[in-house]
Scaffold this motif. Structure first.
Motif, PDB file in Angstrom:
ATOM      1  N   ALA A  40      -3.503   1.697   4.862  1.00  0.00           N
ATOM      2  CA  ALA A  40      -2.745   2.427   3.844  1.00  0.00           C
ATOM      3  C   ALA A  40      -2.850   1.729   2.493  1.00  0.00           C
ATOM      4  O   ALA A  40      -3.064   2.370   1.457  1.00  0.00           O
ATOM      5  N   LYS A  41      -2.726   0.406   2.486  1.00  0.00           N
ATOM      6  CA  LYS A  41      -2.811  -0.356   1.236  1.00  0.00           C
ATOM      7  C   LYS A  41      -4.189  -0.218   0.602  1.00  0.00           C
ATOM      8  O   LYS A  41      -4.303   0.000  -0.616  1.00  0.00           O
ATOM      9  N   ALA A  42      -5.239  -0.338   1.419  1.00  0.00           N
ATOM     10  CA  ALA A  42      -6.601  -0.236   0.885  1.00  0.00           C
ATOM     11  C   ALA A  42      -6.852   1.140   0.281  1.00  0.00           C
ATOM     12  O   ALA A  42      -7.507   1.266  -0.771  1.00  0.00           O
ATOM     13  N   SER A  43      -6.333   2.184   0.910  1.00  0.00           N
ATOM     14  CA  SER A  43      -6.523   3.544   0.404  1.00  0.00           C
ATOM     15  C   SER A  43      -5.774   3.750  -0.908  1.00  0.00           C
ATOM     16  O   SER A  43      -6.302   4.349  -1.857  1.00  0.00           O
ATOM     17  N   ILE A  44      -4.548   3.259  -0.960  1.00  0.00           N
ATOM     18  CA  ILE A  44      -3.763   3.382  -2.194  1.00  0.00           C
ATOM     19  C   ILE A  44      -4.437   2.621  -3.327  1.00  0.00           C
ATOM     20  O   ILE A  44      -4.540   3.114  -4.460  1.00  0.00           O
ATOM     21  N   ASP A  45      -4.917   1.411  -3.019  1.00  0.00           N
ATOM     22  CA  ASP A  45      -5.604   0.612  -4.044  1.00  0.00           C
ATOM     23  C   ASP A  45      -6.839   1.340  -4.567  1.00  0.00           C
ATOM     24  O   ASP A  45      -7.119   1.336  -5.771  1.00  0.00           O
ATOM     25  N   ARG A  46      -7.598   1.965  -3.666  1.00  0.00           N
ATOM     26  CA  ARG A  46      -8.819   2.647  -4.086  1.00  0.00           C
ATOM     27  C   ARG A  46      -8.490   3.843  -4.974  1.00  0.00           C
ATOM     28  O   ARG A  46      -9.125   4.050  -6.011  1.00  0.00           O
TER      29      ARG A  46
END
Length: 217
Positions: A40-46
């Motif tokens: 979830a964090k990686a997707s939000i960051d992207r």
């Protein structure tokens, strides 16, 4: 998994299922889509890197509501990048296959009145033109503004009567000029498209602000 989640979140944001101003925490995304917190964090960051989300206070993310100044600056930034790209392509009379495919998809979705899908194809066409030049730096500069462009285009098309067929024809004119080896004509066609979209978005913002001012209370 991150790629898949990004695509799902992107579609929800562009479709308006996640409203401007709504916060997306890592916990909410992880629970809503049944994924691990790091995913979830990686997707939000992207998506924040693409401009579709902005990091707010306490590191939460939200869908931005772009101001008139944001919109004007987006199109001001896009024009020199895209003009340089299409001049280079027109000098070789080279229309990239990805841009041709995007135009075909725009044609189909315009006749069906599918605004979200038309927006995706619109953005894909512009990105294909820049990518075809083969300059990694030009492409990186372009990518930094295209996420926000897609978001603001989608937000206005969902609310106003945009003529998708006429808009598709404007994009067809860009490709026709490139194919004909006419750099100046290609730039004029591009400016007609970008300026028209910018002015429609700014008019929508002005109407919204006028409505808010006139509302009682």
């Amino acid at each position: 998994m991150t790629d898949s989640l990004c695509e799902v979140l992107r579609k929800h944001i562009i479709a308006g299922d996640v409203a401007p101003g709504q916060r997306l925490s890592e916990t909410w995304v992880a629970e809503r889509f049944d994924v691990a917190r790091p995913t979830a964090k990686a997707s939000i960051d992207r998506l924040a890197g693409e401009g579709l989300l902005r990091r707010g206070r306490y590191k939460s993310a939200l869908v931005p509501k772009l101001s008139a100044d944001d919109i004007a600056d987006l199109y001001f930034s896009r024009e020199p990048i895209e003009s340089s790209a299409i001049r280079a392509l027109a000098a070789k009379s080279e229309v990239p296959a990805d841009a041709e495919r995007a135009l075909k998809l725009m044609t189909v979705t315009a006749t069906m009145g599918e605004h979200s899908e038309h927006t995706e194809a619109d953005i894909a066409l512009h990105k294909a033109l820049v990518a075809a030049v083969g300059s990694p730096r030009l492409r990186r500069m372009h990518d930094t503004v295209m996420g926000e462009s897609q978001l603001c285009i989608a937000q206005v098309r969902a609310k106003v009567g945009v003529d998708l067929v006429e808009l598709t024809d404007r994009h067809g004119a860009i490709l026709d000029a490139i194919r004909a080896g006419d750099p100046d004509g290609a730039v004029v066609a591009l400016q007609r498209d970008l300026h028209g979209c910018r002015d429609a978005l700014l008019a929508d913002v002005a109407r919204a602000e006028a409505g808010a001012t006139a509302a009682p209370g």
